[in-house]
Write a protein that holds these residues in place. Structure first.
Motif, PDB file in Angstrom:
ATOM      1  N   THR A   1      34.027   1.013   9.005  1.00 39.36           N
ATOM      2  CA  THR A   1      34.292   1.534   7.660  1.00 39.36           C
ATOM      3  C   THR A   1      33.609   2.885   7.453  1.00 39.36           C
ATOM      4  O   THR A   1      34.220   3.818   6.923  1.00 39.36           O
ATOM      5  CB  THR A   1      33.820   0.521   6.604  1.00 39.36           C
ATOM      6  OG1 THR A   1      34.474  -0.713   6.836  1.00 39.36           O
ATOM      7  CG2 THR A   1      34.130   0.986   5.191  1.00 39.36           C
ATOM      8  N   ASP A   2      32.356   2.999   7.874  1.00 38.54           N
ATOM      9  CA  ASP A   2      31.616   4.257   7.721  1.00 38.54           C
ATOM     10  C   ASP A   2      32.278   5.395   8.480  1.00 38.54           C
ATOM     11  O   ASP A   2      32.389   6.517   7.968  1.00 38.54           O
ATOM     12  CB  ASP A   2      30.172   4.096   8.211  1.00 38.54           C
ATOM     13  CG  ASP A   2      29.328   3.234   7.289  1.00 38.54           C
ATOM     14  OD1 ASP A   2      29.742   2.977   6.142  1.00 38.54           O
ATOM     15  OD2 ASP A   2      28.243   2.805   7.746  1.00 38.54           O
ATOM     16  N   GLU A   3      32.727   5.124   9.699  1.00 44.03           N
ATOM     17  CA  GLU A   3      33.372   6.152  10.524  1.00 44.03           C
ATOM     18  C   GLU A   3      34.621   6.715   9.860  1.00 44.03           C
ATOM     19  O   GLU A   3      35.021   7.845  10.139  1.00 44.03           O
ATOM     20  CB  GLU A   3      33.746   5.583  11.896  1.00 44.03           C
ATOM     21  CG  GLU A   3      32.559   5.295  12.793  1.00 44.03           C
ATOM     22  CD  GLU A   3      32.930   4.465  14.014  1.00 44.03           C
ATOM     23  OE1 GLU A   3      34.100   4.001  14.117  1.00 44.03           O
ATOM     24  OE2 GLU A   3      32.054   4.262  14.870  1.00 44.03           O
TER      25      GLU A   3
ATOM     26  N   ASN B   1      34.267   3.329   2.566  1.00 47.11           N
ATOM     27  CA  ASN B   1      33.444   2.575   1.616  1.00 47.11           C
ATOM     28  C   ASN B   1      33.871   2.814   0.179  1.00 47.11           C
ATOM     29  O   ASN B   1      33.713   1.933  -0.670  1.00 47.11           O
ATOM     30  CB  ASN B   1      31.954   2.898   1.789  1.00 47.11           C
ATOM     31  CG  ASN B   1      31.315   2.002   2.803  1.00 47.11           C
ATOM     32  OD1 ASN B   1      31.469   0.786   2.743  1.00 47.11           O
ATOM     33  ND2 ASN B   1      30.622   2.601   3.756  1.00 47.11           N
TER      34      ASN B   1
ATOM     35  N   ASN C   1      35.064   6.718   6.418  1.00 45.60           N
ATOM     36  CA  ASN C   1      34.752   7.035   5.017  1.00 45.60           C
ATOM     37  C   ASN C   1      35.567   6.158   4.068  1.00 45.60           C
ATOM     38  O   ASN C   1      36.137   6.621   3.088  1.00 45.60           O
ATOM     39  CB  ASN C   1      34.978   8.526   4.724  1.00 45.60           C
ATOM     40  CG  ASN C   1      34.425   8.923   3.367  1.00 45.60           C
ATOM     41  OD1 ASN C   1      33.496   8.304   2.845  1.00 45.60           O
ATOM     42  ND2 ASN C   1      35.010   9.948   2.772  1.00 45.60           N
TER      43      ASN C   1
ATOM     44  N   ALA D   1      30.912  -2.577   9.306  1.00 39.28           N
ATOM     45  CA  ALA D   1      30.243  -1.503   8.555  1.00 39.28           C
ATOM     46  C   ALA D   1      30.380  -0.174   9.294  1.00 39.28           C
ATOM     47  O   ALA D   1      30.682   0.862   8.677  1.00 39.28           O
ATOM     48  CB  ALA D   1      28.778  -1.861   8.328  1.00 39.28           C
ATOM     49  N   GLU D   2      30.185  -0.195  10.607  1.00 39.48           N
ATOM     50  CA  GLU D   2      30.359   1.027  11.398  1.00 39.48           C
ATOM     51  C   GLU D   2      31.804   1.518  11.325  1.00 39.48           C
ATOM     52  O   GLU D   2      32.059   2.709  11.156  1.00 39.48           O
ATOM     53  CB  GLU D   2      29.990   0.775  12.864  1.00 39.48           C
ATOM     54  CG  GLU D   2      28.515   0.755  13.139  1.00 39.48           C
ATOM     55  CD  GLU D   2      28.194   0.592  14.626  1.00 39.48           C
ATOM     56  OE1 GLU D   2      29.094   0.173  15.409  1.00 39.48           O
ATOM     57  OE2 GLU D   2      27.057   0.887  14.993  1.00 39.48           O
TER      58      GLU D   2
ATOM     59  N   GLU E   1      32.737  -8.824   4.991  1.00 39.48           N
ATOM     60  CA  GLU E   1      32.490  -7.579   4.254  1.00 39.48           C
ATOM     61  C   GLU E   1      32.358  -7.833   2.758  1.00 39.48           C
ATOM     62  O   GLU E   1      31.526  -7.223   2.086  1.00 39.48           O
ATOM     63  CB  GLU E   1      33.576  -6.536   4.535  1.00 39.48           C
ATOM     64  CG  GLU E   1      33.183  -5.178   3.978  1.00 39.48           C
ATOM     65  CD  GLU E   1      34.090  -4.045   4.404  1.00 39.48           C
ATOM     66  OE1 GLU E   1      33.739  -2.893   4.100  1.00 39.48           O
ATOM     67  OE2 GLU E   1      35.143  -4.299   5.025  1.00 39.48           O
TER      68      GLU E   1
END
Length: 183
Positions: free
Chosen positions: A79-81, A85, A83, A76-77, A142
């Protein structure tokens, strides 16, 4: 539909995540083993007499960390870093998962039967397999996250169901489907 504009960048990034996870896992296992006074993080199950159980004498075990939740959080981190998602919707994740399973399949293709533990594989071949299996696990975790499936709890429910479908007293040593057994 293409998930990413630069699939090679994504593949390389996932491989780096796999390497980082493996390094973290090895470091954690080593710390746990040292803390417990062990030389190995893989311990066989013992019977009541302190002897190795015969059916598990050679059974492989995983280390305790990272947990599935740790893996979910790391991805999740990651993917978030980036962008990403916006691209990581259930359908896209499923297709990526299937693609990674195909990459694992390629490693076994044309080899015939492969012995447990992969004794005939080179270390680079084993590491390649570890990376591809890591990709499969990362996508699976995921996908479960995006579908709001608590995977560890789902596994517990599924194993309980499998025990009902396949009672050891009826199926021991047989590969038949549960619908083929008589009551």
């Amino acid at each position: 539909m293409v998930i990413f504009d630069h699939p090679s960048i994504f593949s390389t990034s996932l491989s780096l995540v796999s390497v980082t996870m493996a390094l973290h896992q090895n470091e954690t296992a080593s710390k746990m083993a040292k803390h417990n006074g062990e030389t190995s993080s893989h311990r066989p199950a013992l019977n009541g007499n302190g002897e190795i159980k015969s059916d598990q004498a050679e059974r492989f075990t995983f280390t305790h960390e990272p947990t599935l939740e740790d893996i979910r959080h790391m991805q999740a981190e990651f993917t978030d870093e980036r962008n990403w998602n916006q691209f990581h919707q259930p359908r896209n994740l499923l297709l990526a998962l299937v693609g990674e399973v195909g990459e694992v399949s390629e490693l076994f293709q044309w080899r015939g039967e492969v012995a447990e533990g992969l004794p005939d594989w080179t270390e680079p071949e084993r590491e390649h397999l570890a990376q591809e299996l890591s990709d499969v696990l990362i996508y699976l975790v995921e996908l479960a996250e995006k579908c709001h499936v608590d995977l560890p709890q789902a596994v517990l429910r599924k194993m309980a169901l499998n025990r009902l479908k396949y009672p050891a007293s009826k199926v021991h040593g047989s590969a038949k489907k549960y619908t083929e057994y008589e009551d």
